[in-house]
Design an enzyme around this catalytic site. Structure first.
Site, mmCIF file in Angstrom:
data_model
loop_
_atom_site.group_PDB
_atom_site.id
_atom_site.type_symbol
_atom_site.label_atom_id
_atom_site.label_comp_id
_atom_site.label_asym_id
_atom_site.label_seq_id
_atom_site.Cartn_x
_atom_site.Cartn_y
_atom_site.Cartn_z
ATOM 1 C CB CYS A 55 4.750 3.571 -1.260
ATOM 2 S SG CYS A 55 3.712 3.540 0.206
ATOM 3 C CD GLU B 37 7.648 4.752 -5.372
ATOM 4 O OE1 GLU B 37 7.374 5.833 -5.898
ATOM 5 O OE2 GLU B 37 7.016 4.284 -4.405
ATOM 6 N N GLY C 122 0.463 9.845 -6.702
ATOM 7 C CA GLY C 122 1.714 10.403 -7.199
ATOM 8 C C GLY C 122 2.038 11.721 -6.513
ATOM 9 C CB THR D 120 -0.310 0.639 -6.865
ATOM 10 O OG1 THR D 120 -0.510 1.783 -6.020
ATOM 11 C CG2 THR D 120 0.573 1.010 -8.034
ATOM 12 C CG ASN D 121 -1.409 -0.753 -2.962
ATOM 13 O OD1 ASN D 121 -1.115 -1.943 -2.968
ATOM 14 N ND2 ASN D 121 -0.516 0.209 -3.064
ATOM 15 N N GLY E 210 4.175 11.192 0.693
ATOM 16 C CA GLY E 210 5.028 11.202 -0.486
ATOM 17 C C GLY E 210 5.401 9.799 -0.932
ATOM 18 N N PRO F 81 -5.096 4.926 -5.011
ATOM 19 C CG PRO F 81 -3.185 3.888 -4.155
ATOM 20 C CD PRO F 81 -4.542 4.413 -3.753
#
Lengths: 426, 519
Positions: free
Chosen positions: B256, B345, B205, B124-125, B223, B122
């Site tokens: 997450c 979220e 996602g 994000t990370n 998820g 992802p």
């Protein structure tokens, strides 16, 4: 009923009868006599399917034509895309596809200056020999005994007399043949300084891939330089990464005056060939660029395919895959030879070009048939039937390679039986 | 002047996709060789790659923040570091390579790696996920091909090449770690469906995870999270607030596992609010909440510009000011669930805060939040009452409830004894195949030799039996292959608890030092 839309056949037998009647009785019957009843129908990747639906793994690849497999999806997409815009083109004019492909090809081959296009290997050889005669003003051409460079007027005369005499195309006064792996013989042939070119396959394919001895090719090239003879590398089967380098001559540290490439250059979907030459050799194009003309040579569709073929071969993933495939067969064939040393006596290998030697004058014919019965199609060498041509493609995956070896292993008892008693087995 | 159109006149086949297919074949060759490496050779490679990853952790942390515009460099560096040696330390005792012999059950178990893993990372990370999935693949003798998020493709490609080089230098066959240069949705779909991919590790996602499961290829997809965190009046309010803020502000909340909605008891509101403020939170006014909601969820959907940004940056964008030292924004809300977007979220340091009149009502709220998004993921509980902890966990559709610890690190195994992981299995609640933290054991299946259970049929002594290790027989250069060695195959001991505890302490300590926080 085999309905192909444009035509149909009731049965394979009907097709074979029509092939004998209208196409080529000798060729058709040859395979029937050899116990190979193959009529290739569908094809995909490295698999061929007979009209019966039987699947065969293709290790023949028509001498590397199907280097990337049959109907490689990327090449098919490329050709379809090209057909939406181009056709064969007009050979009189410069074109974007020809210029781009020529640049791609020349830049893949250090020392070269021009790429001159043909439609097939023989045509490219023809260009090379004519070019040599122009550049040297000499008429004679030297080649090796059992060499093979095609079937057109000049090219066929360089090869084995099996293909030239029948058509009264042998010309011993102009075409000199010397033994392979014998540099001294070449020196004797060239020393009168009347030979235009020495043409040699970097590894002679139709002869069963005998490996050039250490230093032989380089010695030949040096002799050529000393005698004012041009060195032509026939790379039809050894080019295009099949030796592990883009061009086989590179892997032997050569710098030929010209080289010839075909077969796999068209990706198996559109014929194209090229004679790639140094600046000096290509000088005739300055004097009269239209001295050699070919309507289908350098077709723009072929140029787009060839351009993509070279681009794909330059990817690190392909280079890595060739290494893996080569290493795999090197090891597993050595093991197999140890287990079947009574009939399987030698492996000749460079990259993914392999010749498997069997201890019988017709050994490879029997092994080819045994393999065919076990789902693998590999052809014997026309000019040395002891040797099976074993030509894995550059994109073969691990699972298929393992399957090839498993099937070969299964075919060995049958090969042995055929060699002991070919009549009964037939 | 003629009008020029520079668009290609011919359609060029997607080179990234066709090359990626070649990468899969290359991985197939590599894994064929690697699957026959023995444990010593595997661990040598794993350690070498972990060291290379560790050395470059800061470099890629900086690069990832620069490329994606998300997160905090020092926090990313920490996550990268944790995904190298400490991750390997955790699995040091888990042997997924040697056959196991169990004379009591008359069974021999032979590990069989999955093969080629197709892994998504992802935005994000990016690097920590790439590191983590690489280590999992190497520990389980698999090959991995990454498809990075397009926003992070450059740093991911560079990192994959670096780890691959380290693996090869340590004797691995070439092609174990590869990365797609130009990721795209059609490419990902094509590769997911490739019969030459054995398993997909999908992080990303929801649509991407669903695509993985729909591809027909076995997949482990997880998820989204949306962790509710409950603070009981009986908890140490200051400690709870510190942990939550420490967690929530970590890497600007892109994990997450971050707390998403704080739930507390009405009567306790004042005490908790003071504690939150003292720990560095800005508790928004009603008007600020309105602005925050409007900016963060225009049209009800998360404004992705907010992802991984700092609290003060977000406040400014939303239209109010907070001092730069503020670490998170706390948004008091009246409702939870579908009607309140702030309870979704947020992947940013914004914590929604709802209060309930009773513990039971708080538990119900938490479940309402998870019903909307985050099922199967994580929740957190702060309090001392074990019955309440039990009731909270039993009622919620999650597979991990972190107790008295920061949820972002705790659920990911870095402040609890859960396995360290950047893939938090969301199980059947979260429409996933695995409900625990994903580890290398999920990438290996075992062939079991099972003898007749009848006492009259003896199982022979296995000690002299050759193990299936043969690097040189697997298509790799002899020098790169580990020597075959007979393995002593005792029944595997379960973990060596002491060492593992020590290890976790070390991880925790490192975490504390780097975040200067309290967990």
């Amino acid at each position: 009923m085999y309905n192909y839309g444009f035509f149909s056949f009731d049965s394979k037998d009907e097709l074979l009868a029509k092939a004998i009647e209208y196409w080529n009785p000798g060729k058709t019957k040859f395979w029937q006599d050899a116990g190979i009843d193959l009529v290739i129908d569908r094809r995909e990747g490295y698999f061929l399917y007979d009209m019966s639906g039987r699947r065969l793994i293709d290790l023949h690849l028509n001498g590397g034509t199907y280097n990337f497999g049959h109907r490689n999806p990327e090449l098919v997409a490329t050709l379809k895309s090209a057909l939406d815009y181009f056709d064969m083109g007009n050979h009189w004019f410069p074109s974007v596809a020809r210029a781009a492909f020529a640049e791609k090809l020349v830049k893949s081959a250090p020392g070269m200056k021009y790429a001159i296009f043909g439609a097939g290997g023989a045509e490219a050889v023809e260009i090379a020999l004519k070019t040599a005669r122009y550049a040297t003003k000499r008429r004679k051409i030297a080649s090796i005994i059992k060499g093979y460079h095609g079937h057109s007027g000049l090219s066929v005369a360089t090869g084995d007399e099996r293909f030239s005499k029948i058509f009264l195309a042998d010309r011993p006064e102009e075409f000199v043949h010397v033994p392979f792996n014998d540099a001294e013989a070449l020196e004797r042939a060239l020393k009168n300084r009347d030979v235009a070119a020495f043409i040699i396959e970097t590894i002679p394919a139709t002869y069963g891939f005998p490996m050039p001895e250490e230093g032989y090719l380089k010695a030949c090239q040096d002799i050529c330089r000393r005698c004012g003879t041009l060195y032509i590398a026939d790379e039809v089967q050894t080019g295009l990464m099949r030796t592990g380098a883009m061009w086989g001559w590179q892997s032997y540290g050569l710098d030929p005056d010209m080289f010839v490439t075909a077969k796999g250059l068209g990706g198996g979907i559109y014929p194209i060939s090229a004679c790639v030459v140094t600046e000096k050799c290509g000088a005739w194009q300055l004097e009269d660029g239209a001295a050699h003309i070919s309507t289908s040579g350098g077709s723009e569709l072929g140029c787009i395919i060839g351009h993509q073929v070279i681009e794909m071969l330059q990817r690190p993933e392909v280079i890595a895959n060739v290494q893996y495939v080569a290493e795999f067969f090197q090891r597993s064939l050595a093991e197999m030879m140890a287990a079947h040393s009574d009939i399987f006596v030698g492996v000749r290998q460079r990259g993914v070009i392999l010749g498997l030697e069997f201890d019988h004058p017709e050994g490879a014919v029997a092994v080819s048939r045994a393999l065919y019965e076990n789902g693998v199609w590999a052809i014997f060498s026309s000019l040395d039937k002891r040797v099976l041509q074993f030509k894995p493609g550059v994109l073969l995956d691990a699972a298929t390679c393992q399957e090839i070896v498993d099937r070969m292993e299964a075919a060995m008892p049958r090969a042995r039986a055929l060699l002991r008693n070919p009549r009964r087995a037939a | 002047m003629p009008v020029h159109n520079d668009a290609p006149r011919l359609q060029v086949p997607d080179r990234a996709e066709t090359t990626a297919r070649m990468k899969i074949d290359r991985a197939g060759w590599a894994v064929r060789a690697y699957a026959r490496y023995d444990r010593a050779a595997v661990m040598r490679i794993v350690r070498a790659v972990a060291e290379a990853a560790h050395q470059a952790a800061g470099h890629y942390a900086e690069w990832a923040v620069r490329e994606t515009g998300m997160g905090v460099v020092k926090h990313k560096q920490l996550k990268n570091e944790l995904s190298a040696h400490p991750l390997v330390d955790f699995y040091e005792d888990m042997d997924l390579v040697s056959p196991r012999v169990d004379p009591a059950r008359k069974m021999v178990e032979i590990p069989k790696p999955a093969g080629v893993i197709f892994a998504l990372t992802p935005a994000t990370n990016p690097i920590s996920t790439l590191y983590y999935k690489t280590m999992l693949a190497l520990l389980s003798r698999n090959a991995v091909i990454f498809s990075p998020h397009p926003l992070a493709k450059t740093c991911c490609n560079d990192a994959a090449a670096r780890l691959e080089a380290a693996a090869v230098a340590a004797g691995a066959p070439a092609g174990l770690i590869q990365c797609v240069e130009e990721p795209s949705v059609p490419l990902v779909q094509a590769l997911m469906a490739s019969p030459k991919v054995q398993v997909i590790l999908a992080t990303g996602g929801g649509p991407m995870v669903r695509a993985a499961y729909s591809s027909g290829t076995p997949a482990i997809g997880v998820g989204p999270g949306n962790a509710p965190v409950y603070v009981d009046p009986g908890a140490d309010q200051n400690a709870a607030a510190r942990r939550i803020i420490e967690s929530k502000s970590f890497d600007n909340s892109v994990l997450c596992t971050h707390e998403s909605v704080l739930i507390s008891i009405e009567e306790n509101r004042g005490k908790l609010e003071r504690a939150l403020r003292a720990a560095g939170a800005h508790v928004c006014t009603e008007a600020e909440v309105v602005r925050l909601r409007a900016w963060l969820f225009p049209e009800g959907h998360l404004n992705t510009a907010a992802v991984g940004k700092s609290a003060s940056w977000i406040a400014e964008k939303a239209g109010f000011r907070v001092v730069p030292s503020i670490r998170i924004l706390v948004a008091p809300i009246e409702q939870v669930g579908l009607d309140e977007p702030l309870t979704r979220e947020k992947l940013s340091p914004v914590l929604a805060w709802a209060t309930a009149e009773s513990f039971e009502r708080a538990t119900g709220m938490a479940q309402m939040i998870l019903r909307m998004v985050g099922a199967g993921h994580s929740a957190a509980f702060h309090g001392e009452d074990p019955q309440k902890a039990m009731d909270f966990a039993a009622a919620l559709s999650v597979y991990r409830v972190v107790v008295n610890a920061p949820c972002s690190q705790g659920a990911a195994g870095f402040a609890t004894h859960l396995p360290p992981s950047f893939m938090i299995g969301t199980g059947y609640f979260g429409r996933s195949s695995v409900g625990e933290n994903i580890g290398p054991q999920h990438l290996v299946h075992w062939t079991r030799l099972a003898w007749n259970s009848d006492a009259s049929v003896a199982m022979p002594d296995m000690s002299g039996v050759r193990a299936p290790f043969d690097g040189s027989a697997a298509g790799t250069r002899a020098s790169a292959a580990p020597r075959p060695r007979p393995v002593a195959v005792p029944a595997v001991a379960d973990g060596g608890g002491m060492d593992r505890d020590l290890l976790r302490q070390l991880i925790l300590q490192e975490l504390r030092e780097l975040t200067r926080g309290q967990s």
